[in-house]
Design a protein around this motif. Structure first.
Motif, PDB file in Angstrom:
ATOM      1  N   VAL A   1      14.026  11.357 -14.568  1.00 35.95           N
ATOM      2  CA  VAL A   1      13.629   9.998 -14.927  1.00 35.95           C
ATOM      3  C   VAL A   1      12.356   9.667 -14.152  1.00 35.95           C
ATOM      4  N   THR A   2      11.355   9.167 -14.853  1.00 34.41           N
ATOM      5  CA  THR A   2      10.132   8.736 -14.184  1.00 34.41           C
ATOM      6  C   THR A   2      10.125   7.220 -14.141  1.00 34.41           C
ATOM      7  N   PRO A   3      10.162   6.634 -12.937  1.00 35.93           N
ATOM      8  CA  PRO A   3      10.148   5.174 -12.866  1.00 35.93           C
ATOM      9  C   PRO A   3       8.781   4.604 -13.250  1.00 35.93           C
ATOM     10  N   ALA A   4       8.797   3.422 -13.837  1.00 35.93           N
ATOM     11  CA  ALA A   4       7.555   2.707 -14.120  1.00 35.93           C
ATOM     12  C   ALA A   4       6.946   2.225 -12.814  1.00 35.93           C
ATOM     13  N   ILE A   5       7.802   1.799 -11.900  1.00 37.28           N
ATOM     14  CA  ILE A   5       7.421   1.326 -10.579  1.00 37.28           C
ATOM     15  C   ILE A   5       8.659   1.395  -9.695  1.00 37.28           C
ATOM     16  N   VAL A   6       8.458   1.577  -8.413  1.00 39.93           N
ATOM     17  CA  VAL A   6       9.537   1.507  -7.435  1.00 39.93           C
ATOM     18  C   VAL A   6       9.328   0.215  -6.650  1.00 39.93           C
ATOM     19  N   ILE A   7      10.359  -0.609  -6.582  1.00 42.22           N
ATOM     20  CA  ILE A   7      10.326  -1.801  -5.738  1.00 42.22           C
ATOM     21  C   ILE A   7      11.240  -1.522  -4.558  1.00 42.22           C
ATOM     22  N   ALA A   8      10.635  -1.438  -3.371  1.00 47.89           N
ATOM     23  CA  ALA A   8      11.362  -1.027  -2.166  1.00 47.89           C
ATOM     24  C   ALA A   8      11.692  -2.228  -1.286  1.00 47.89           C
ATOM     25  N   GLY A   9      12.748  -2.090  -0.530  1.00 52.21           N
ATOM     26  CA  GLY A   9      13.231  -3.163   0.325  1.00 52.21           C
ATOM     27  C   GLY A   9      12.399  -3.440   1.555  1.00 52.21           C
ATOM     28  N   ASP A  10      11.567  -2.500   1.985  1.00 57.24           N
ATOM     29  CA  ASP A  10      10.705  -2.738   3.142  1.00 57.24           C
ATOM     30  C   ASP A  10       9.496  -1.806   3.061  1.00 57.24           C
ATOM     31  N   ALA A  11       8.524  -2.062   3.912  1.00 57.21           N
ATOM     32  CA  ALA A  11       7.258  -1.326   3.861  1.00 57.21           C
ATOM     33  C   ALA A  11       7.425   0.148   4.217  1.00 57.21           C
ATOM     34  N   PHE A  12       8.287   0.464   5.169  1.00 52.86           N
ATOM     35  CA  PHE A  12       8.466   1.869   5.559  1.00 52.86           C
ATOM     36  C   PHE A  12       9.096   2.662   4.411  1.00 52.86           C
ATOM     37  N   LEU A  13      10.081   2.088   3.789  1.00 48.25           N
ATOM     38  CA  LEU A  13      10.716   2.719   2.638  1.00 48.25           C
ATOM     39  C   LEU A  13       9.715   2.851   1.492  1.00 48.25           C
ATOM     40  N   ALA A  14       8.922   1.799   1.260  1.00 50.58           N
ATOM     41  CA  ALA A  14       7.909   1.838   0.204  1.00 50.58           C
ATOM     42  C   ALA A  14       6.902   2.956   0.454  1.00 50.58           C
ATOM     43  N   GLY A  15       6.440   3.074   1.670  1.00 52.05           N
ATOM     44  CA  GLY A  15       5.469   4.117   1.997  1.00 52.05           C
ATOM     45  C   GLY A  15       6.017   5.505   1.783  1.00 52.05           C
ATOM     46  N   ASN A  16       7.262   5.706   2.138  1.00 47.27           N
ATOM     47  CA  ASN A  16       7.864   7.022   1.938  1.00 47.27           C
ATOM     48  C   ASN A  16       8.117   7.320   0.468  1.00 47.27           C
ATOM     49  N   MET A  17       8.478   6.309  -0.300  1.00 46.45           N
ATOM     50  CA  MET A  17       8.623   6.517  -1.743  1.00 46.45           C
ATOM     51  C   MET A  17       7.265   6.856  -2.362  1.00 46.45           C
ATOM     52  N   ARG A  18       6.216   6.227  -1.868  1.00 47.05           N
ATOM     53  CA  ARG A  18       4.864   6.508  -2.366  1.00 47.05           C
ATOM     54  C   ARG A  18       4.457   7.945  -2.048  1.00 47.05           C
ATOM     55  N   MET A  19       4.817   8.414  -0.864  1.00 49.19           N
ATOM     56  CA  MET A  19       4.506   9.802  -0.496  1.00 49.19           C
ATOM     57  C   MET A  19       5.270  10.785  -1.369  1.00 49.19           C
ATOM     58  N   GLN A  20       6.507  10.465  -1.694  1.00 43.75           N
ATOM     59  CA  GLN A  20       7.338  11.353  -2.503  1.00 43.75           C
ATOM     60  C   GLN A  20       6.952  11.316  -3.981  1.00 43.75           C
ATOM     61  N   LEU A  21       6.456  10.167  -4.436  1.00 45.26           N
ATOM     62  CA  LEU A  21       6.166   9.953  -5.859  1.00 45.26           C
ATOM     63  C   LEU A  21       4.715   9.501  -6.016  1.00 45.26           C
ATOM     64  N   ALA A  22       3.807  10.402  -5.791  1.00 46.69           N
ATOM     65  CA  ALA A  22       2.377  10.066  -5.735  1.00 46.69           C
ATOM     66  C   ALA A  22       1.846   9.417  -7.011  1.00 46.69           C
ATOM     67  N   ASP A  23       2.439   9.706  -8.164  1.00 46.68           N
ATOM     68  CA  ASP A  23       1.939   9.169  -9.433  1.00 46.68           C
ATOM     69  C   ASP A  23       2.657   7.898  -9.889  1.00 46.68           C
ATOM     70  N   VAL A  24       3.540   7.378  -9.048  1.00 48.67           N
ATOM     71  CA  VAL A  24       4.332   6.192  -9.418  1.00 48.67           C
ATOM     72  C   VAL A  24       3.914   5.013  -8.542  1.00 48.67           C
ATOM     73  N   PRO A  25       3.606   3.859  -9.142  1.00 47.36           N
ATOM     74  CA  PRO A  25       3.291   2.681  -8.327  1.00 47.36           C
ATOM     75  C   PRO A  25       4.514   2.254  -7.509  1.00 47.36           C
ATOM     76  N   VAL A  26       4.254   1.763  -6.308  1.00 46.82           N
ATOM     77  CA  VAL A  26       5.323   1.305  -5.419  1.00 46.82           C
ATOM     78  C   VAL A  26       4.965  -0.092  -4.933  1.00 46.82           C
ATOM     79  N   ASP A  27       5.963  -0.960  -4.891  1.00 42.09           N
ATOM     80  CA  ASP A  27       5.742  -2.344  -4.481  1.00 42.09           C
ATOM     81  C   ASP A  27       6.827  -2.750  -3.491  1.00 42.09           C
ATOM     82  N   THR A  28       6.531  -3.771  -2.704  1.00 45.72           N
ATOM     83  CA  THR A  28       7.498  -4.306  -1.756  1.00 45.72           C
ATOM     84  C   THR A  28       7.169  -5.764  -1.469  1.00 45.72           C
TER      85      THR A  28
END
Length: 132
Positions: A27-54
């Protein structure tokens, strides 16, 4: 756990979470909405082509393409509770980005810490948001 009987942030199994929740079901997410900045940053590192927000960065709002084939992924730390409730800040961010909060089905996944002792688990809470 380390010498202070706690796990440093570097041992949280972000890659294992992405593998289990996103890559294995393909499954490719349209965007990841993370609960905090550290989690968001790590999701961004893992999913370079997916937008991440927090909620942490309220003025930042990345563009994303939400569709029937690309749901939104909400993710948060669930170690301190049972993980069955989406945190209010995550719901608020979802409402800001989409205009509403549909009924959600929160789930949790417990994964072993990197270099942790047997039975030491980190719990992620997450929910997929399908486009209505």
């Amino acid at each position: 756990a380390g010498p202070m009987n706690v796990h440093p942030k570097l041992t949280v199994p972000y890659g294992d979470f992405v593998e289990a929740v996103i890559r294995k079901p393909a499954v490719t997410p349209a965007i990841v909405i993370a609960g905090d900045a550290f989690l968001a940053g790590n999701m961004r590192m893992q999913l370079a082509d997916v937008p991440v927000d927090t909620e942490t960065y309220q003025l930042y709002s990345p563009p994303f393409d939400w569709s029937a084939n690309k749901p939104i992924l909400l993710v948060w730390r669930a170690n301190d509770d049972d993980g069955t409730q989406v945190p209010p800040a995550v719901e608020n961010r979802l409402k800001l980005l989409t205009g509403s909060v549909p009924p959600l089905q929160p789930q949790t996944i417990a994964l072993p810490y990197l270099y942790g002792s047997d039975g030491d688990l980190f719990r992620f809470g997450y929910a997929w948001v399908a486009k209505p």
